[in-house]
Enzyme design. Structure first.
Site, PDB file in Angstrom:
ATOM      1  N   TYR A  57     -12.995  14.110   0.649  1.00  0.00           N
ATOM      2  CA  TYR A  57     -14.046  13.354  -0.037  1.00  0.00           C
ATOM      3  C   TYR A  57     -15.364  14.133  -0.045  1.00  0.00           C
ATOM      4  CZ  TYR A  57     -11.044   9.216   0.612  1.00  0.00           C
ATOM      5  OH  TYR A  57     -10.005   8.326   0.594  1.00  0.00           O
ATOM      6  N   HIS A 105     -16.289   3.756  -6.849  1.00  0.00           N
ATOM      7  CA  HIS A 105     -15.339   4.769  -6.395  1.00  0.00           C
ATOM      8  C   HIS A 105     -13.951   4.528  -6.994  1.00  0.00           C
ATOM      9  CE1 HIS A 105     -13.636   7.665  -3.444  1.00  0.00           C
ATOM     10  NE2 HIS A 105     -12.571   6.878  -3.547  1.00  0.00           N
ATOM     11  N   GLU A 106     -13.458   3.314  -6.846  1.00  0.00           N
ATOM     12  CA  GLU A 106     -12.094   3.038  -7.334  1.00  0.00           C
ATOM     13  C   GLU A 106     -12.023   3.158  -8.859  1.00  0.00           C
ATOM     14  OE1 GLU A 106     -10.191   3.347  -4.987  1.00  0.00           O
ATOM     15  OE2 GLU A 106     -11.495   2.787  -3.336  1.00  0.00           O
ATOM     16  N   GLU A 108      -7.001   2.423  -5.507  1.00  0.00           N
ATOM     17  CA  GLU A 108      -7.116   2.460  -6.968  1.00  0.00           C
ATOM     18  C   GLU A 108      -5.813   2.183  -7.717  1.00  0.00           C
ATOM     19  OE1 GLU A 108      -7.215   4.904  -4.757  1.00  0.00           O
ATOM     20  OE2 GLU A 108      -6.390   6.777  -5.518  1.00  0.00           O
ATOM     21  N   PRO A 114      -5.507  -2.256   4.867  1.00  0.00           N
ATOM     22  CA  PRO A 114      -5.903  -1.132   5.721  1.00  0.00           C
ATOM     23  C   PRO A 114      -6.922  -0.167   5.130  1.00  0.00           C
ATOM     24  CG  PRO A 114      -3.723  -0.742   4.818  1.00  0.00           C
ATOM     25  CD  PRO A 114      -4.142  -2.102   4.353  1.00  0.00           C
ATOM     26  N   GLU A 163      -9.927  12.891  -4.512  1.00  0.00           N
ATOM     27  CA  GLU A 163     -11.005  12.204  -3.787  1.00  0.00           C
ATOM     28  C   GLU A 163     -12.362  12.887  -3.926  1.00  0.00           C
ATOM     29  OE1 GLU A 163     -10.656   9.256  -2.882  1.00  0.00           O
ATOM     30  OE2 GLU A 163      -8.482   9.026  -2.740  1.00  0.00           O
ATOM     31  N   GLN A 212       0.897  -1.165   0.000  1.00  0.00           N
ATOM     32  CA  GLN A 212       0.000   0.000   0.000  1.00  0.00           C
ATOM     33  C   GLN A 212       0.927   1.205   0.000  1.00  0.00           C
ATOM     34  OE1 GLN A 212      -3.243   0.996  -0.190  1.00  0.00           O
ATOM     35  NE2 GLN A 212      -2.452   3.059   0.086  1.00  0.00           N
ATOM     36  N   HIS A 247     -11.519   6.707  -9.941  1.00  0.00           N
ATOM     37  CA  HIS A 247     -10.150   7.226  -9.835  1.00  0.00           C
ATOM     38  C   HIS A 247      -9.390   7.107 -11.164  1.00  0.00           C
ATOM     39  CE1 HIS A 247      -9.447   8.575  -5.790  1.00  0.00           C
ATOM     40  NE2 HIS A 247      -9.923   7.464  -5.254  1.00  0.00           N
ATOM     41  N   ASP A 285      -0.493  11.445   5.444  1.00  0.00           N
ATOM     42  CA  ASP A 285      -1.498  10.570   6.065  1.00  0.00           C
ATOM     43  C   ASP A 285      -2.203  11.275   7.225  1.00  0.00           C
ATOM     44  OD1 ASP A 285      -1.060   8.509   4.270  1.00  0.00           O
ATOM     45  OD2 ASP A 285       0.125   7.260   5.629  1.00  0.00           O
ATOM     46  N   GLY A 316     -10.726   0.349  -0.260  1.00  0.00           N
ATOM     47  CA  GLY A 316     -10.267   0.113  -1.621  1.00  0.00           C
ATOM     48  C   GLY A 316      -9.103   1.020  -1.936  1.00  0.00           C
TER      49      GLY A 316
HETATM   50  N1  BES Z   1      -7.151   6.336  -2.530  1.00  0.00           N
HETATM   51  C1  BES Z   1      -8.045   6.023  -1.486  1.00  0.00           C
HETATM   52  C2  BES Z   1      -7.365   5.360  -0.307  1.00  0.00           C
HETATM   53  C3  BES Z   1      -6.211   6.136   0.283  1.00  0.00           C
HETATM   54  C4  BES Z   1      -6.230   7.510   0.398  1.00  0.00           C
HETATM   55  C5  BES Z   1      -5.106   5.458   0.743  1.00  0.00           C
HETATM   56  C6  BES Z   1      -5.149   8.186   0.946  1.00  0.00           C
HETATM   57  C7  BES Z   1      -4.033   6.134   1.294  1.00  0.00           C
HETATM   58  C8  BES Z   1      -4.049   7.501   1.394  1.00  0.00           C
HETATM   59  C9  BES Z   1      -9.197   5.136  -1.975  1.00  0.00           C
HETATM   60  O1  BES Z   1      -9.652   5.455  -3.248  1.00  0.00           O
HETATM   61  C10 BES Z   1     -10.362   5.388  -1.070  1.00  0.00           C
HETATM   62  O2  BES Z   1     -10.841   6.486  -1.064  1.00  0.00           O
HETATM   63  N2  BES Z   1     -10.807   4.376  -0.318  1.00  0.00           N
HETATM   64  C11 BES Z   1     -11.913   4.485   0.592  1.00  0.00           C
HETATM   65  C12 BES Z   1     -13.147   3.810   0.043  1.00  0.00           C
HETATM   66  C13 BES Z   1     -14.026   4.698  -0.751  1.00  0.00           C
HETATM   67  C14 BES Z   1     -15.276   3.960  -1.210  1.00  0.00           C
HETATM   68  C15 BES Z   1     -14.436   5.963  -0.048  1.00  0.00           C
HETATM   69  C16 BES Z   1     -11.556   3.772   1.882  1.00  0.00           C
HETATM   70  O3  BES Z   1     -10.707   2.905   1.860  1.00  0.00           O
HETATM   71  O4  BES Z   1     -12.166   4.084   2.895  1.00  0.00           O
HETATM   72 ZN    ZN Z   2     -10.605   7.334  -3.280  1.00  0.00          ZN
END
Ligand code: BES
Ligand code: ZN
Length: 638
Positions: free
Chosen positions: A401, A314-315, A290, A285, A337, A145, A318, A393, A288
């Site tokens: 989002y 969602h993915e 992308e 963790p 996002e 990741q 992206h 992070d 999803g």
């Molecule tokens: N790209 C994100 C996950 C991410 C963001 C990982 C920032 C590390 C740093 C992924 O597209 C995402 O938004 N995942 C969401 C699910 C989505 C349906 C809102 C998640 O994992 O909660």
């Molecule tokens: Zn996302």
């Protein structure tokens, strides 16, 4: 329309990526050639990465790359060994790798830098699982990741979303295990000379991608193609451990190709050739991720009722926002996002209608307000002002989002609805696809586009009245504009929640299991979200709620998490069962954080049990999640 996107070298201090140690404004990576061999015993992989870089300036003397916990063995420039040095480690950022060029490079000239190295057990990107942590229990498993800045712990690179490079890779593994990468598979070679079970997997990613989309997974895995649409030049399918295949396939085979097609109709053609989904073990963790050509997903979204397909929408989205149009630094992460969430909901609208889209905004808004309550004001802003070398992070929350998607919904409404906004979105994609941009570049294009519109005068006047500063740089407990959503689907949920609230001190006999029989799973989520806003319910009411609606034993993580949050707030009765569910429910880092939701409720109710549960599963978590939870619970691991 003529609009020339320009590379942003930083008109605002936050346009420059402050989370990379590379000199990416002076020199950029165009292509990466990877050669790795997996060492399952040492839990490392190594070989080399060869970067082709192009200078953007005259007389470039030095290339600085990001690296973190890598064991560097040697560096060559255009085939000749050169001197290099590793700076001392900076917390989170890692160690800058400095390569002195044997001869200076002028603007437009290219070189290759080949670094021979190996990852180390401290690698923050990769989770290594013991056989016992997989479905069949027979083989080890690894997955990476990299977002936001963990790619540097897998390979030396310019670890910034501002730089996009194509890549090719050859990866060798023994033990007969399958290796997957975030590109298109080009071939598999048996390596008989290495012994039984050794194979080499060749991959190519011809589209330029940011480093955070480089991904690897390996283990006992099988693939099955989904039903694909005629006349499309891409394919979809899924990868899982063999024992998960039937359920995963059933859950996603109907929708996936349709979602890609719908997204294409709303934006532009799909550029990555393959759209596969890999379902990982529970410790992944995020919900999803992308990764290009290969979305990584938690198995928790295999709910048995196709209720979590929005994660795939969602993915897929992206592919245009994030992987297509990228952000020039993590300060502009909302462009990834927010736009993705906006498109995800347009895709779902095609299948379930406008009312369902409105309901998604209702659910999202609750999450946003919850996050705004707990977040430092700096992270309440859409455009985040990171400090130099701050971990991106830290700014991960619902804000990019939901504030982002709401801002776009607000602009859609302001600018004459979808009839105007979809053509605009297409033009936005056409203009910037393949580049990385800042919020200012996005806004400039928006104004430019609507200036050409047939209702230009009126629409530009409306754009001028938008409170840009408040939306982009404002903080506060809610959106800066009162945005309402159609409540046709949420009203029944609110009414039922209010009825339970009133019944708190008395009789619950008027409730039946049929109360939620016609609810979609999203409506059950809205019901629980509302219930959670009332005063704590007495334990006997929670027990009745569970008994009637079966919420404590749901296979749906979104529902389970919310039920246990309500239950844990009411008393310790549900602590043990909630703790038992932790590895299965707390899949996304938004949820594993103890200051959020269910885990936080458990930590408040029974801190010892929360700590004990975490320690029990500590090795199972991905390093990113492990570090975050340990910090918040105040426990030490390793
Ligand atoms: N790209 C994100 C996950 C991410 C963001 C990982 C920032 C590390 C740093 C992924 O597209 C995402 O938004 N995942 C969401 C699910 C989505 C349906 C809102 C998640 O994992 O909660
Ligand atoms: Zn996302």
């Amino acid at each position: 329309m003529s609009f020339s996107p320009h590379f942003s070298s930083g008109s605002s201090p936050f346009d420059r990526d402050l989370a990379t140690l590379s000199n990416y404004l002076e020199v950029v990576t165009r292509h990466i050639k990877i050669d790795w061999e997996i060492n399952w015993d040492a839990k490392t992989f190594g070989g080399y990465a060869e970067l082709t870089l192009e200078s953007r300036v005259e007389e470039l003397q030095e290339v600085r790359l990001d690296s973190s916990y890598l064991d560097v063995k040697g560096v060559e420039v255009d085939g000749k060994a050169v001197e290099y040095s590793l700076d001392s480690r900076l917390e989170v950022m890692g160690e800058a790798l400095r390569v002195k060029l044997p001869k200076s490079l002028n603007k437009g000239e290219s070189i290759t830098i080949k670094i021979t190295y190996s990852t180390t057990p401290q690698c923050t990107a990769v989770g290594w699982l013991e056989p016992a942590q997989t479905k069949s229990g027979k083989h080890p498993y690894l997955y990476s990741q990299a977002q936001a800045i963990h790619a540097r712990s897998m390979l030396p690179c310019q670890d910034t979303p501002a730089v996009k490079a194509s890549y090719e890779a050859k990866v060798r593994s023994g033990r007969g295990l399958e290796v997957l990468l975030s590109g298109q598979r080009k071939g598999i070679k048996e390596l008989a000379e290495r012994g039984e079970g050794w194979r080499e997997f060749a991959y190519e990613q011809p589209v330029g991608i940011p480093s955070y989309l480089i991904a690897i997974a390996a283990g006992e895995l099988t693939h099955k193609p989904f039903e694909n649409l005629q006349g499309r030049n891409w394919s979809t399918g899924c990868w899982t451990e063999p024992l998960n295949m039937d359920k995963a396939f059933w859950e996603f085979h109907k929708d996936t190709a349709n979602f890609v097609k719908t997204a294409e109709d709303l934006t532009s053609s799909y550029k990555f050739g393959v759209y596969d989904i890999l379902f990982l073990p529970e410790s992944f963790p995020y919900g999803g991720m992308e990764n290009s050509c290969l979305t990584f997903a938690t198995p928790t979204i295999i709910a048995g009722d196709r209720s979590q397909v929005d994660v795939v929408a969602h993915e897929i989205s992206h592919s245009w926002f994030g992987n297509g149009i990228g952000c020039a630094s993590w300060s502009h992460f909302w462009l990834n996002e927010g736009w993705t969430t906006y498109l995800e909901r347009l895709i779902m609208r095609e299948t379930h209608g406008e009312l369902e889209r409105q309901l998604s905004y209702t659910v999202g808004r609750r999450g946003l307000v919850g996050d705004l309550e707990r977040l430092n004001p700096r992270f309440q802003k859409l455009v985040i002002e990171y400090k130099e070398h701050e971990d991106p992070d830290e700014g991960y929350s619902q804000v990019p989002y939901e504030k982002g998607a709401n801002f776009l919904l607000y602009l859609e409404r302001t600018l004459g609805g979808l009839e105007n906004f979809i053509p605009y979105m297409k033009d936005y994609v056409r203009t910037f696809e393949g580049t990385s941009i800042t919020t200012d570049q996005w806004r400039e294009h928006l104004f430019h586009y609507f200036k050409q519109h047939q209702d230009a005068e009126e629409l530009t006047r409306r754009l001028g009245k938008v409170d840009w500063d408040e939306w982009l740089h404002g903080s506060g407990p809610d959106l800066c504009v009162d945005i309402q959503y159609d409540d046709t689907l949420s009203k029944a949920c609110y009414d039922l929640a209010a009825k339970w609230d009133k019944a708190r001190d008395g009789d619950v006999s008027s409730f039946t299991k049929d109360d939620i029989k016609d609810f979609s799973s999203t409506q059950t989520v809205v019901f629980l979200d509302k219930l959670e806003t009332y005063d704590t319910l007495p334990p006997k009411v929670v027990a009745a709620l569970d008994k009637l609606y079966g919420l404590g034993s749901t296979g749906n993580a979104e529902i389970g998490l919310r039920f246990f949050e309500v239950a844990l707030k009411s008393g310790p009765e549900y602590a043990e069962s909630a703790a038992g569910e932790i590895p299965y429910l707390t899949f996304s880092s938004l949820e594993v954080r103890p200051d959020v939701g269910m885990t936080s409720a458990l930590n408040e109710q029974k801190p010892e049990l929360a700590k004990e549960t975490f320690l029990k599963h500590a090795n199972f978590y991905h390093p990113i999640a492990r570090k975050m939870i340990a910090k918040d619970l105040g426990v030490k691991v390793e």
